[in-house]
Motif scaffolding. Structure first.
Motif, PDB file in Angstrom:
ATOM      1  N   THR A  69      33.008  33.582  47.447  1.00 21.36           N
ATOM      2  CA  THR A  69      33.794  34.775  47.858  1.00 21.36           C
ATOM      3  C   THR A  69      33.069  35.931  47.202  1.00 21.36           C
ATOM      4  N   GLU A  70      33.229  35.333  46.134  1.00 18.92           N
ATOM      5  CA  GLU A  70      31.534  36.496  45.127  1.00 18.92           C
ATOM      6  C   GLU A  70      31.412  35.793  44.123  1.00 18.92           C
ATOM      7  N   MET A  71      30.290  36.308  42.963  1.00 18.90           N
ATOM      8  CA  MET A  71      29.630  35.576  42.379  1.00 18.90           C
ATOM      9  C   MET A  71      29.898  36.403  41.320  1.00 18.90           C
ATOM     10  N   GLU A  72      30.406  35.881  39.966  1.00 22.59           N
ATOM     11  CA  GLU A  72      29.854  37.389  38.424  1.00 22.59           C
ATOM     12  C   GLU A  72      28.670  36.457  37.892  1.00 22.59           C
ATOM     13  N   LEU A  73      27.570  37.479  37.586  1.00 24.77           N
ATOM     14  CA  LEU A  73      26.986  36.866  36.425  1.00 24.77           C
ATOM     15  C   LEU A  73      26.676  37.962  35.639  1.00 24.77           C
TER      16      LEU A  73
END
Length: 135
Positions: A39-43
């Protein structure tokens, strides 16, 4: 430009700036968040060290592959499906050098740069392991 940033990347500007008089090829790599139950990516990044590594990788790629220009922009923060994660723009006299240099940069980033990604999925979140050859 070597950058780690939260805001999106102006790829057109990078391509325009890569147009060196001796360039016969400009290659763009645009890594994006794909919809793979994500759904999303966190970097996250260890920014100071990551920037130094990116600069070193750019210099090494230029020396080994005869690149005329190198731009690397890696985004951090929370990104949605379809958003840019990593943009690499290189120019070289010939396409082989551009392709080889871009590939070298991409693989070196995955192996050496302290940037981590967490995939936010419908079935649960997970950190994605690095691809270091040392493991």
């Amino acid at each position: 430009m070597i950058s780690i940033q939260r805001e999106d990347v102006d790829i057109s500007r990078l391509v325009q700036e890569a147009k060196h008089p001796g360039a016969g090829a400009i290659l763009v790599f645009d890594g994006i968040v794909r919809n793979d139950d994500i759904t999303e990516m966190e970097l996250e990044a260890y920014e100071g060290v990551a920037l130094r590594e990116l600069e070193h990788i750019a210099m090494e790629a230029s020396a080994q592959h005869g690149l005329l220009s190198v731009d690397i922009v890696h985004r951090i923060g929370r990104l949605r499906v379809g958003e840019n994660i990593l943009v690499i723009v290189v120019s070289a006299a010939h396409r082989k050098e551009a392709y080889d240099g871009s590939r070298f940069i991409l693989e070196a980033i995955k192996e050496k740069v302290p940037i981590w990604k967490k995939e936010l999925r419908t079935g649960g979140d997970r950190w994605v392991a690095g691809e270091s050859k040392n493991h």
